[in-house]
Design a protein around this motif. Structure first.
Motif, mmCIF file in Angstrom:
data_model
loop_
_atom_site.group_PDB
_atom_site.id
_atom_site.type_symbol
_atom_site.label_atom_id
_atom_site.label_comp_id
_atom_site.label_asym_id
_atom_site.label_seq_id
_atom_site.Cartn_x
_atom_site.Cartn_y
_atom_site.Cartn_z
ATOM 1 N N VAL A 116 -3.902 3.908 3.458
ATOM 2 C CA VAL A 116 -5.232 3.307 3.315
ATOM 3 C C VAL A 116 -5.190 2.517 2.022
ATOM 4 O O VAL A 116 -5.099 3.090 0.940
ATOM 5 N N ASP A 117 -5.215 1.201 2.169
ATOM 6 C CA ASP A 117 -5.197 0.321 1.003
ATOM 7 C C ASP A 117 -6.552 -0.363 0.906
ATOM 8 O O ASP A 117 -6.981 -1.021 1.858
ATOM 9 N N SER A 147 -2.867 -8.638 3.478
ATOM 10 C CA SER A 147 -1.913 -8.458 2.391
ATOM 11 C C SER A 147 -2.313 -7.268 1.527
ATOM 12 O O SER A 147 -3.438 -7.195 1.041
ATOM 13 N N SER A 148 -1.376 -6.364 1.312
ATOM 14 C CA SER A 148 -1.634 -5.220 0.435
ATOM 15 C C SER A 148 -0.902 -5.356 -0.890
ATOM 16 O O SER A 148 -0.849 -4.415 -1.678
ATOM 17 N N ALA A 195 -6.557 -0.115 -4.516
ATOM 18 C CA ALA A 195 -6.125 1.289 -4.492
ATOM 19 C C ALA A 195 -5.280 1.500 -3.242
ATOM 20 O O ALA A 195 -5.543 0.895 -2.206
ATOM 21 N N THR A 196 -4.275 2.367 -3.351
ATOM 22 C CA THR A 196 -3.417 2.701 -2.218
ATOM 23 C C THR A 196 -3.380 4.214 -2.086
ATOM 24 O O THR A 196 -3.182 4.927 -3.072
ATOM 25 N N ASN A 197 -3.589 4.692 -0.858
ATOM 26 C CA ASN A 197 -3.573 6.127 -0.587
ATOM 27 C C ASN A 197 -2.633 6.388 0.581
ATOM 28 O O ASN A 197 -2.644 5.643 1.567
ATOM 29 N N SER A 198 -1.876 7.464 0.491
ATOM 30 C CA SER A 198 -0.962 7.813 1.580
ATOM 31 C C SER A 198 -0.863 9.321 1.768
ATOM 32 O O SER A 198 0.136 9.830 2.233
ATOM 33 N N ARG A 225 -16.763 -3.482 1.126
ATOM 34 C CA ARG A 225 -15.444 -2.960 0.753
ATOM 35 C C ARG A 225 -14.517 -3.155 1.931
ATOM 36 O O ARG A 225 -14.948 -3.111 3.091
ATOM 37 N N TYR A 226 -13.232 -3.346 1.631
ATOM 38 C CA TYR A 226 -12.263 -3.708 2.653
ATOM 39 C C TYR A 226 -11.051 -2.790 2.582
ATOM 40 O O TYR A 226 -10.507 -2.554 1.508
ATOM 41 N N PHE A 227 -10.639 -2.282 3.753
ATOM 42 C CA PHE A 227 -9.521 -1.348 3.840
ATOM 43 C C PHE A 227 -8.554 -1.824 4.917
ATOM 44 O O PHE A 227 -8.975 -2.285 5.983
ATOM 45 N N ILE A 228 -7.261 -1.706 4.640
ATOM 46 C CA ILE A 228 -6.233 -2.048 5.616
ATOM 47 C C ILE A 228 -5.141 -0.989 5.573
ATOM 48 O O ILE A 228 -5.041 -0.229 4.615
ATOM 49 N N CYS A 229 -4.331 -0.957 6.635
ATOM 50 C CA CYS A 229 -3.118 -0.142 6.605
ATOM 51 C C CYS A 229 -2.027 -1.018 6.008
ATOM 52 O O CYS A 229 -1.845 -2.170 6.418
#
Length: 198
Positions: free
Chosen positions: A70-71, A82-83, A88-91, A105-109
């Motif tokens: 989750v970026d 693009s990440s 923030a990056t979560n894994s 707010r925007y989230f991508i894989c």
């Protein structure tokens, strides 16, 4: 008589502050992104978000496998999938995001091809006091890809028509509501308020 009037003037504001403290967290909603499917490929997150009304104080729970992340990214990085400049990056497989301010707010894989295959979420959060319904941003994926074309490693369950399980102890008609314990506390505060005023 003067003592009673003075007591009421002191206790009534205290009651109002206590009621506000109980009501604010009671109205917060905890969303599991993608409901029972979670954060994975093959889910239409634009449709999922369009049926929600995100308010300040709500939380998002991303549940996912080790294949995903989750970026949180800017709008331009969301649009371009693009990440590289992630906020923030979560894994960790279970990421909780607090919606603590109004705005988008925007989230991508961050896994290559997952975002361009639709694994992205835009959330528009409104203030808790706002009565306006939320209309999350529905950006058009760049590069001509669409959410209806998942990547080849899709893990979508075969039965996608199964409705998500209702959250335990909540008013599921609106997605918001009081749990039994919160209702009891609120009832006690209302009773105290009536006793102070009356």
């Amino acid at each position: 008589m003067k003592v009673m009037a003075c007591t009421r003037r002191v206790l009534l504001p205290l009651f109002l502050v206590a009621a506000a403290a109980v009501l604010t967290p009671a109205l917060a909603t905890h969303y599991t992104v993608g409901d029972t499917q979670g954060w994975t490929t093959g889910v239409d997150y634009d449709t999922w978000a369009s049926s929600k009304s995100f308010k300040v104080g709500d939380t998002l729970l991303f549940q996912y496998s080790g294949l995903h992340s989750v970026d949180e990214v800017s709008k331009s990085n969301y649009d371009s999938c693009s990440s590289s400049n992630a906020i923030a990056t979560n894994s960790d497989g279970s990421t909780k995001i607090s919606l603590d301010a109004a705005g988008s707010r925007y989230f991508i894989c961050g896994t290559p091809t997952h975002c361009s295959g639709g694994m992205k979420l835009a959330v528009a959060t409104t203030s808790a006091s706002s009565g306006a319904a939320n209309s999350p941003a529905t950006p058009t994926p760049s590069g001509g890809s669409s959410n209806s074309t998942p990547p080849s490693d899709s893990t979508t369950p075969s039965d996608t028509n199964t409705p998500p399980a209702a959250p335990s102890g909540k008013n599921t008609a609106s997605g918001r509501g009081f749990r039994v314990g919160e209702a009891a506390v609120l009832g006690g505060l209302i009773g105290l308020g009536i006793a102070l005023v009356g």
